[in-house]
Design an enzyme around this catalytic site. Sequence first.
Site, PDB file in Angstrom:
ATOM      1  N   SER A 130       0.829  -1.204   0.000  1.00 22.91           N
ATOM      2  CA  SER A 130       0.000   0.000   0.000  1.00 22.91           C
ATOM      3  C   SER A 130       0.870   1.263   0.000  1.00 22.91           C
ATOM      4  O   SER A 130       1.619   1.491  -0.948  1.00 22.91           O
ATOM      5  CB  SER A 130      -0.944  -0.048   1.209  1.00 22.91           C
ATOM      6  OG  SER A 130      -1.941   0.935   1.131  1.00 22.91           O
ATOM      7  N   ASP A 284      -9.744  -5.312  -4.720  1.00 25.53           N
ATOM      8  CA  ASP A 284      -9.083  -4.294  -3.907  1.00 25.53           C
ATOM      9  C   ASP A 284      -9.787  -2.955  -4.085  1.00 25.53           C
ATOM     10  O   ASP A 284      -9.836  -2.410  -5.197  1.00 25.53           O
ATOM     11  CB  ASP A 284      -7.614  -4.185  -4.314  1.00 25.53           C
ATOM     12  CG  ASP A 284      -6.760  -3.441  -3.307  1.00 25.53           C
ATOM     13  OD1 ASP A 284      -7.281  -2.526  -2.654  1.00 25.53           O
ATOM     14  OD2 ASP A 284      -5.560  -3.775  -3.186  1.00 25.53           O
ATOM     15  N   HIS A 317      -7.429  -5.656  -0.435  1.00 27.82           N
ATOM     16  CA  HIS A 317      -6.186  -4.975  -0.077  1.00 27.82           C
ATOM     17  C   HIS A 317      -5.411  -5.660   1.053  1.00 27.82           C
ATOM     18  O   HIS A 317      -4.173  -5.682   1.040  1.00 27.82           O
ATOM     19  CB  HIS A 317      -6.500  -3.526   0.316  1.00 27.82           C
ATOM     20  CG  HIS A 317      -5.343  -2.593   0.167  1.00 27.82           C
ATOM     21  ND1 HIS A 317      -4.698  -2.364  -1.027  1.00 27.82           N
ATOM     22  CD2 HIS A 317      -4.693  -1.808   1.075  1.00 27.82           C
ATOM     23  CE1 HIS A 317      -3.728  -1.496  -0.857  1.00 27.82           C
ATOM     24  NE2 HIS A 317      -3.697  -1.142   0.405  1.00 27.82           N
TER      25      HIS A 317
END
Length: 341
Positions: A130, A284, A317
């Site tokens: 991320s 995601d 995610h």
Amino acid sequence: MVETQGYTCQEHKRRLHPRLAQNSEGTAANKTPNKQLPVLLQHGLLMDASAWLLNPPDQALAFILADNGFDVWLANTRGTNSSRGHTLLTPNDPAYWDWSWDELAAYDLPALFEYVNNQTGQKLHYVGHSLGTLTALAAFSQENLLNLLRSAALLGPVAYLGQMSSLFLRILMNIFLAETQQLVKFICKTPGVDCSDLLATITGPNCCLSSAGKATLFKNFPQSTATKNMIHLSQMVRMGTLEMYDYGLEDANMEHYKQPTPPVYNMANIPKDVPLFLSYGGRDAISDVNDGGLLLDNLKDHDKDKLVVEYREDYAHLDFIMSVNANQLVYNPILAFFKLH
């Protein structure tokens, strides 16, 4: 969290000064290298280094790397509970929070690379998740870190955010508040936001998280970040751009950048021979597949033998760091990639 699983662990406290990051030369030229190759793991937004330790040793990447002979380094981003050792300022000082991910890419990540290189005498493998991918990509696009890098694995990669589908995060960024504990309750009352499964609301419907892993996550989540960092990310979401922090006025941008608009991070400037492993998720809600496509378009001329792209259709995610099957689906390919480089 490391020692309770039967592993040894050292704590390193590093006082960083911006000038350290401007040293482009390796600092370990005269040091005898260790046999173990170092891997630096950099977590995402609102998390800390515990992100890599949430599952049992056979499922968590940090332990798997250690079991495969790597020297594993876990970083805590500035502002998290474990990274508040400023020598002059306290978290109560506004100046303490005067940073965005620009500073993480320009100063903190290079200083971490140099520190690990100096301690080990080796170039690094890197794993980012991320926000930990965004800072690395920004640094690579300016040809920083590369003299100390072996290869980089980027999980849930973030370069562009214009098509992010997480309504929760869009609201969070537009309110510009970084101390999130009380804000979560507010957002969960917003029409259209379902907080019955808070992680799915934020990150997309993760396929394969265990209840034990989620319970461990919430012991350390959410961590604090700078309001300025959230504003910078919200600029990316609202404008679809990949630029340095926009101060909003031409005069202010001129003062900081000597130009009326913020400089652009050009992903096409990442050298074509940098070994990159990118792993995307079809579900995601933060690293949207369409935004990922923009990044891949910028990397279309990358050396084919130096770029591995993996697409996990059922991953959201957090699956990349918490899924019970990520060891087979994501981490085994990363190990193979590292061994090639």
